[in-house]
Each structure stands twice: as structure tokens, then as C-alpha cells.
Design a protein around this motif. Structure first.
Motif, PDB file in Angstrom:
ATOM      1  N   ASP A 365      49.583  46.682  -2.114  1.00 49.59           N
ATOM      2  CA  ASP A 365      48.478  46.497  -3.053  1.00 49.59           C
ATOM      3  C   ASP A 365      47.605  45.325  -2.626  1.00 49.59           C
ATOM      4  N   GLN A 367      47.476  43.919   0.528  1.00 46.36           N
ATOM      5  CA  GLN A 367      46.968  43.985   1.897  1.00 46.36           C
ATOM      6  C   GLN A 367      46.204  45.268   2.206  1.00 46.36           C
ATOM      7  N   GLY A 368      46.442  46.301   1.382  1.00 45.78           N
ATOM      8  CA  GLY A 368      45.804  47.589   1.656  1.00 45.78           C
ATOM      9  C   GLY A 368      46.561  48.369   2.730  1.00 45.78           C
ATOM     10  N   TRP A 369      46.157  49.621   2.930  1.00 41.19           N
ATOM     11  CA  TRP A 369      46.779  50.481   3.948  1.00 41.19           C
ATOM     12  C   TRP A 369      45.699  51.310   4.628  1.00 41.19           C
ATOM     13  N   ARG A 370      45.820  51.407   5.976  1.00 44.80           N
ATOM     14  CA  ARG A 370      44.858  52.197   6.729  1.00 44.80           C
ATOM     15  C   ARG A 370      45.612  53.213   7.582  1.00 44.80           C
ATOM     16  N   ILE A 387      40.252  51.660   4.804  1.00 45.28           N
ATOM     17  CA  ILE A 387      41.317  50.883   4.182  1.00 45.28           C
ATOM     18  C   ILE A 387      41.444  51.295   2.714  1.00 45.28           C
ATOM     19  N   TYR A 388      42.639  51.729   2.332  1.00 44.89           N
ATOM     20  CA  TYR A 388      42.920  52.095   0.947  1.00 44.89           C
ATOM     21  C   TYR A 388      43.593  50.901   0.255  1.00 44.89           C
ATOM     22  N   ASN A 389      43.165  50.621  -0.988  1.00 47.71           N
ATOM     23  CA  ASN A 389      43.695  49.450  -1.684  1.00 47.71           C
ATOM     24  C   ASN A 389      44.209  49.831  -3.069  1.00 47.71           C
ATOM     25  N   ILE A 390      44.472  48.828  -3.875  1.00 48.98           N
ATOM     26  CA  ILE A 390      45.113  49.032  -5.163  1.00 48.98           C
ATOM     27  C   ILE A 390      44.341  49.988  -6.065  1.00 48.98           C
TER      28      ILE A 390
END
Length: 817
Positions: A365, A367-370, A387-390
Motif C-alpha cells: 500500500d 510503496q505501490g506495485w508495478r 504503478i498501482y497503489n492503495i
């Protein structure tokens, strides 16, 4: 024989002097006079897993024109006090009741505070000159500016079913102010009352008085959810009986006078759906709009057309959260609130439950995820490279391990606190609620084996789940225990025993946030619900920083999942439930994002609302990526509280105790002097308890063998402490008992033993001489007389005993030498 007033108690003064003076002036004992009127319930203070209420004093006497129409407060004191001693206390009660007349008395006469006479606010009057009911009522009417035309409505009786149920002071204010406004021909009225404070009951009494006076003959109660109408009809509105109907099937039956209806049943996008046009525009005299912060607030709302069609009707909006954004305003339509009762006031008065917050931070949440280049999800869909985030998780993309970790954290928390605690989990949408339910079922196989309704999804699309909503709200029904939802339960759900609210939903709307928090604010002492916990996974509680949020939390803890999941010795739960200082401000260092109108569909599901035309909406194909195998980890933890300046600080319960007591006692000498000089030590103990120092919790934290005196000396002033047993033994060693008779010595020894076991209340309590070890010597009065020479001598012996118990401030130091 003349009465010596100086020796009379406060109760005697009321009985022998004040009440006769009031009744001689013509006040009706049965209808116009009430004694010991408790206006508040006492704030609930939480320390660890222990909750207690502060002591609440009652108004000695309240005088009424008619039931629930207060006029004056009388505050009495014993004759040893000055005649006006009770005035400030009386003024406080009068402020709550909004009455202009306050009387203080010690039995010699009255000090009369008259707000209707600003030229001379306070005067002394004799007992024989107490004003009559007619005199005060006339002064009150002139003060309020009532005309003769207003009086029939203003004086219309409340509903009374004989059960003893009476409106609370703030409900009386809301009802009376609304009736008064309508009597002045005001047709748009807004009542703002926090969730759980009885808006519907308040509305019922307003309608009842208007209906019975025939000022309003046809009434429409509007809501937007079936559960709200159903609860209203079965509960608060039940006295309307056969005069009431639920307008279903797009039909308004003119044979009835009280109509309950969903917006959706009266209108729709097509002309044939506009059932409200079946009757003339002047058909309804009064419209009550429940939860008016939702659909009816917007100018272009399809539901606003109902209100505008019946524009000649008096319209009253009810809400806990008046919506004020650039696009939507209740105040523009209704005007400024006629009455407001806030969440903060409800908690301070003890009518609403306080709460504490546990924030759980996940690395993904923060740091995000790519995705990797060209990565596809579990269904073979190409994942957009960004980048996907919270805000994305469980809305545009599902990280399955994240869902599992959230579910595991919730499960572990419940297992360590109360597995049967009613819990609502707010998810982003129906799909998310489905997946969360499934994850929780798999993590709780033993509970589900006992009852498959242990975890259920309650959303607008699920008839089986919706059918269980009433059982979830019913304190007598154990199941369902955990429910997952998205929008259906955000408002209007009266779940009194809900103890845990889980936030795994993106919430930017302060309106929605306050409504969700309101699901837990109801108190049900019979079933042990005095406070609740918010478990926040989406930083939603950063909205506490919003100036429009008026109910600050008891405590905020920011933590990591494994502190809940993996801590085998339970120290996390001890920390979570062990230290909750009172708070005064909700400021945080969190973000404040623009409010979203969640009625627009942002973050909600159309299926969650009771809608007759939702199926006709065109829906664009939407892909939600499903991703497995992404590692979700913990991040750092910190425990935080709000201090009185609204700053985040790290503080323990001992720190809170230290600060609280140092405000009252400037030094150790100051404290020990006041302790020794106090006639009853318990009075100091009780006063500090009312300020939030819960002794049981402090003893659990420090030592159960210390009494409050030593707990304070040790925790606040860093002094070595003596146990109760050591203090008792020190007194016995001094042989001071030898001056008493053999029986008196045995009684005093027994009292010392009781002190060693229980504390100072075992000596000072009114039942001290009724203890099993003492009762053999006779009845209390008999013991006092035979062993000590009388009650006066017995009390002197107890004072000496207490003095010896706490005599030397150097005892503890000598103990270490």
C-alpha cells in the motif's frame, strides 16, 4: 420544637423547606415537578479492556409547564452552605435544558437567576415568594416571543405510551425548537444529530405533536433504503397504528394519513414511474426526509423533484452529516440547522460509544506495485503497465495475497479479543466483499462448522445476505458475527452491539466516513457494548484530521499485521488494550483529499441501493485484474496518541495518569497533605476516576498489591511504594491499639486485614462493619457503641487508623535502607 437547619442533610432541606415552598406556590407534584433528573449518562472511559462511566450528578428539581416542556431548575445544598452555593451547577443544567430560570437554595430562601431580566439577573427571594407556574410561564412566553396563535401547537402534548420512556434532553431541544419554528411558519428545517442519538424517535415525536394538533394532517416520511423504512415502521412509528401505511408498488393511498416511502418507489427516470404525481401538490402538509445528506441534497437529483413538487409542505431534513461541497449543499435548500447535536457531544454525555483506532500498514500500500513488462493476470488479461497503489487495490486490480493478509489480520485480532464480537468489514465493492467473505470462511473453519452464518456477505445484490441483516443487528442473535459489505451498511443500520469496524475501502468523503463510524457508536450496556475498535487498512482514519469531524478517537495505533497475527505471547493485544489516554483533538499529519460524493457512484455499487430502475442503466465493460503470487509484507509500527494540543505523541497509560494528577496536585507534598486532610480518601479516588484514572487498569499495569495512594506516589512522583499489606503490618507494629478495649482492638485488626486485601474502601465504606470477620461482634451500631463508646468515637478511631496508615512519607525510603 424548632428544627436546627445546620444539622440537616441536603435531602432534608429539599423535603422540609424547598418542596413545600414550591408546592405552596401552586406547582403540581405529579405533572410539573421532577426530582433527581439525570440529564447525561456519564462519559465512557476506556483503559485497556476495562471501561467505566464517569459519575453524573442529577438536577435536584426541574419544573415543567407540561411534561417535556421544562421551565426552571432548582439546585439545593445543605444549610451549612451559603444560599447560592448551587447556582453554578444549576446554570449548567439549565444550559442543557435551555431554560431561563434557575433557583439555588439552602433552605433559608432562594437566589433566583432570571435570564428574562438582564437588568438584574440574580435576586434573593423568600421561601414564601416562590413564583407560581402562571408567573414563570408568562415570563417564559414573553422571553421566547410566543404569540397566542403559536401556543396551541407549542403546548401540544408529547406521545406517552406509559412505558416510562422519555426523550433525552437534546431530543427535547430538537423537538421543541422544530415545533417552535413551524409555529412561526418556517417551512424548511434541518436537524443535524449524530448517528445513534435517536433521529427517528425525535422525528416521531415531532410528527405526533403536529398530527395530534391537526396542524399537519397528511405526512410523508421519505428514506432511500428498505431497512430504514422497515425499522421505522416496526419501532418508533408503531404508535401511529392503522393511520400509517408503507407506500409500495408505486401507489399513494389517500385513505391513510402517515405515509412511509422509498424515494425509488415514488419516482424514476420515466414519467410512468413518478408515482408522487398521483396526488395533488398540496396533498402532504409535512415531509420528513431521513438521511437527507444523500440523494436529495443535489440540485439535479432525481429525488429532489419530489420535494419540489410538494413545495407547499413543511419539509424537515434529518442527517448526521450535513453535506457541504461545491456541488451539493443541504444548507442551501433547508437553511442553517435548527438544531445540532454532535458525535463529540454524544460521547461526552455518555450516550455514544468512544472508540480506538488500529491502523495496519502494508508495504504494498505504501510503496505501490508495478507489473513486469507484458505481464498478464490470472485470467490472461494484459495488465496495464503503471504503478498501482492503495487506491487501486480491490478496485481496478486484485492482489490476492493482500486480501489473504487482511483477512488473516482480522481473524487473529478477533481470536485474541472476542471471536464472537459483531464485526462489519467495509470493502470497495461487491466483488471485494465476496472475496473477503471467502477468505474469512477459510480462516475460521471451526467457527463456520459451528454455524455457517459466522461470516456472511450483506450487500444489495444478495437476498440471502440481506435477509440476515436484522439478525446481525439483533443483540439476542449470535449470528451472523462477521459481515462483509460495501455500501449497504454504511448508514441506517442500527447495530448496537457492533464492536469492530474494519475499513478496507477507499474513503475520501467525510460524510461517508462519519456515517461508517456511526455504525459502532451505539451503546448497549446489557450486552457489554460500551466502546468499539476501528481496524483501518486503507488510511481512511486520516479523515480524523478533517475539521468537519468532531469525534476524536481514544487512541490511534499504527502497526503491522504480524503484530496481530504472529505475537504468540499476546503482547500486541496487551499494548493495544492497555493504554488509552483521553484525547481532545483529531489532528493528524495525514492527507486531506477533496471530498467525493459517494452517491454519484464513485466507489459504490448501484446494486447496493434499493433501486427500481438500476437495471436499466448502460454499463461499460470493466476489467478488474486478478494477480496471484505477489508478496505482501509488513512495514514498521508505531503507537500514537493525541495530546491536548492535537499533536501525535507516544504516551502510555502511566504517562496519562502522571499528567492528569500533576494538573491537580503540584507536588508530592501537596498530594500527601490533601490526602491526609481528606475526611474520606475514597472521595479523592472517585474524583480522579472521573478524570479518567481507572485504578483497576493502573493496578494491572503496575501492581495489584498497591492502593491508589502508593500508585500515585510511585507512578506520578517516582517514590518507592509500600504494598497494602506492608502498610497494615506497620500500623500493627506500633501497638497503638492498646488504648482500646479488647473488642475494639479485634475490630480494628479485622479492618486492617480488610484494608490489606481490598484497600481503603474496606475501612471507609458504609458496610465496613458488616464484613464477615466483624459481624460476629454484633450489629454496626452495637459495635460502635460497645467497643468505642459511640458512632462519634468510632469515626475518630477510623480517622486515626487512616492517618497512621499513611503517616510517614519516608516509610518507603526507610524500607529500601
Amino acid at each position: 420544637m424548632s428544627i436546627n437547619k445546620a444539622k440537616l442533610t441536603e435531602t432534608d432541606i429539599i423535603t422540609k423547606f424547598i418542596m413545600p415552598a414550591v408546592q405552596d406556590a401552586g406547582w403540581d407534584l405529579m405533572k410539573q415537578i421532577r426530582q433527581e433528573v439525570k440529564l447525561r449518562d456519564g462519559k465512557v472511559i476506556v483503559r485497556g479492556a476495562i471501561a467505566m462511566r464517569t459519575t453524573v450528578k442529577s438536577a435536584d428539581i426541574v419544573l415543567y409547564h407540561k411534561p417535556h416542556m421544562p421551565l426552571a431548575v432548582i439546585e439545593a445544598k445543605a444549610n451549612k452552605h451559603e444560599i447560592g452555593k448551587g447556582m453554578q451547577q444549576g446554570l449548567d443544567y439549565a444550559r442543557l435544558l435551555e431554560v431561563p430560570f434557575i433557583f439555588a437554595s439552602n433552605g433559608d430562601g432562594f437566589i433566583f437567576h432570571d435570564k428574562t431580566n438582564p437588568a438584574q439577573l440574580e435576586t434573593r427571594i423568600e421561601l414564601s415568594d416562590f413564583p407560581t407556574p402562571q408567573q414563570l410561564w408568562q415570563k417564559y412566553c414573553a422571553y421566547r416571543g410566543y404569540t397566542e396563535a403559536q401556543l396551541p401547537l407549542i403546548t401540544q402534548d408529547y406521545h406517552d405510551d406509559g412505558s416510562g420512556k422519555a426523550p433525552r434532553y437534546y431530543q427535547i431541544q430538537a423537538i421543541n425548537k422544530t415545533i417552535e419554528a413551524i409555529s412561526r411558519q418556517q417551512n424548511r428545517i434541518l436537524l443535524v444529530m449524530a448517528t445513534g442519538t435517536g433521529k427517528t424517535y425525535t422525528a416521531f415525536q415531532i410528527i405526533w405533536r403536529l398530527w395530534k394538533s391537526r396542524q399537519k394532517k397528511r405526512i410523508l416520511f421519505l428514506a432511500d433504503r428498505t431497512a430504514l423504512i422497515d425499522q421505522t415502521k416496526k419501532n418508533d412509528f408503531q404508535p401511529f397504528g392503522t393511520a400509517m401505511t408503507w407506500a409500495k408498488n408505486r401507489t399513494i393511498d389517500p385513505a391513510f394519513e402517515i405515509h412511509l416511502a422509498l424515494y425509488q418507489a415514488l419516482t424514476g427516470p420515466e414519467e410512468h414511474q413518478k408515482a408522487y404525481k398521483q396526488v395533488s401538490q398540496d396533498f402532504f402538509d409535512l415531509i420528513i426526509i431521513d438521511e437527507c445528506h444523500r440523494g436529495s441534497a443535489a440540485d439535479d437529483s432525481a429525488w429532489r423533484e419530489i420535494l419540489e413538487y410538494f413545495t407547499s409542505a413543511t419539509q424537515i431534513g434529518l442527517t448526521a452529516t450535513p453535506k457541504e461541497t461545491e456541488e451539493v449543499s443541504n444548507i442551501d435548500y433547508f437553511g442553517e440547522p435548527t438544531y445540532t447535536y454532535t458525535l463529540k457531544e454524544g460521547i461526552e454525555d455518555g450516550f455514544l460509544a468512544p472508540y480506538k483506532v488500529v491502523r495496519v500498514d502494508l508495504d504494498i500500500d505504501a510503496q505501490g506495485w508495478r507489473p513486469e513488462k507484458g505481464q498478464v493476470d490470472d485470467n490472461g488479461e494484459l495488465i496495464e503497465d503503471r504503478i498501482y497503489n492503495i487506491k487501486d487495490f480491490d478496485r481496478t486490480i486484485v492482489i490476492k495475497n493482500r486480501t489473504e493478509l487482511v483477512a488473516q489480520t482480522i481473524t487473529s485480532y478477533l481470536q485474541r479479543t472476542d471471536p464472537m464480537a459483531k464485526t462489519i468489514i467495509f470493502c470497495n465493492d461487491i466483488d471485494h466483499a465476496d472475496r473477503m467473505r471467502r477468505a474469512l470462511v477459510n480462516l475460521n473453519p471451526e467457527q463456520v462448522a459451528k454455524n455457517e452464518k459466522y461470516v456472511m456477505k450483506i450487500t444489495g445484490d444478495d437476498e440471502i445476505g440481506k435477509a440476515q441483516l436484522e439478525n446481525f443487528c439483533n443483540p439476542k442473535k449470535a449470528y451472523p458475527v462477521i459481515v462483509t459489505t460495501s455500501e449497504l451498511m454504511t448508514t441506517g443500520v442500527d447495530a448496537k452491539t457492533c464492536k469492530l469496524i474494519v475499513l478496507d475501502q477507499n474513503i475520501q468523503s467525510i460524510t461517508k466516513f462519519k456515517q461508517i463510524i456511526g455504525r459502532g457508536t451505539r451503546i448497549d450496556e446489557k450486552f457489554g457494548k460500551l466502546w468499539f475498535t476501528i481496524l483501518d487498512f486503507k488510511k481512511a482514519t486520516e479523515l480524523f484530521a478533517d475539521d468537519r469531524f468532531d469525534g476524536v478517537p481514544e487512541k490511534i495505533m499504527v502497526t503491522k499485521p504480524e503484530d496481530i497475527i504472529e505475537d504468540e505471547d499476546g503482547s500486541f493485544i496487551d499494548e493495544l488494550t492497555g493504554v488509552e489516554p483521553d484525547t481532545e483533538d483529531g489532528s493528524t499529519d495525514g492527507i486531506n483529499e477533496p471530498e467525493q460524493d459517494y452517491d454519484s457512484g464513485s466507489g459504490s455499487d448501484l446494486g447496493e441501493m434499493d433501486s427500481d430502475w438500476g437495471d436499466d442503466q448502460d454499463e461499460k465493460r470493466f476489467i478488474k485484474f486478478q494477480v496471484s503470487g505477489v508478496t505482501v509484507k509488513k512495514i514498521a509500527e508505531r503507537v500514537q496518541y493525541y495530546d491536548s494540543d492535537g499533536k501525535l505523541v507516544t504516551e502510555s497509560f502511566k504517562d496519562y495518569t502522571r499528567k492528569t494528577i500533576q494538573k491537580q496536585f503540584t507536588s508530592l507534598d501537596d498530594f500527601t497533605r490533601k490526602w491526609q486532610n481528606a475526611d474520606r480518601k475514597q472521595a479523592i479516588i472517585d474524583e480522579l476516576a472521573n478524570q479518567g484514572v481507572i485504578w483497576q487498569a493502573l493496578a494491572e499495569d503496575v501492581s495489584k498489591d498497591l492502593d491508589p495512594f502508593d500508585l500515585i506516589c510511585h507512578v506520578v512522583y517516582d517514590q518507592p511504594a509500600l504494598t497494602r499489606k506492608e502498610r497494615a503490618e506497620n500500623v500493627k507494629k506500633r501497638n497503638y491499639f492498646t488504648k482500646y478495649s479488647a473488642v475494639a482492638q479485634k475490630v480494628l485488626n479485622a479492618l486492617l486485614d480488610a484494608y490489606a486485601d481490598e484497600g481503603v474502601q474496606a475501612i471507609e465504606g458504609k458496610d465496613a462493619l458488616k464484613a464477615n470477620t466483624i459481624v460476629a461482634f454484633g450489629r454496626p451500631l452495637e459495635i460502635a457503641k460497645k467497643a468505642f463508646g459511640g458512632a462519634k468515637q468510632y469515626n475518630a478511631a477510623i480517622s486515626e487508623l487512616e492517618h497512621l496508615l499513611y503517616q510517614s512519607s519516608n516509610e518507603a525510603s526507610k524500607k529500601l535502607a
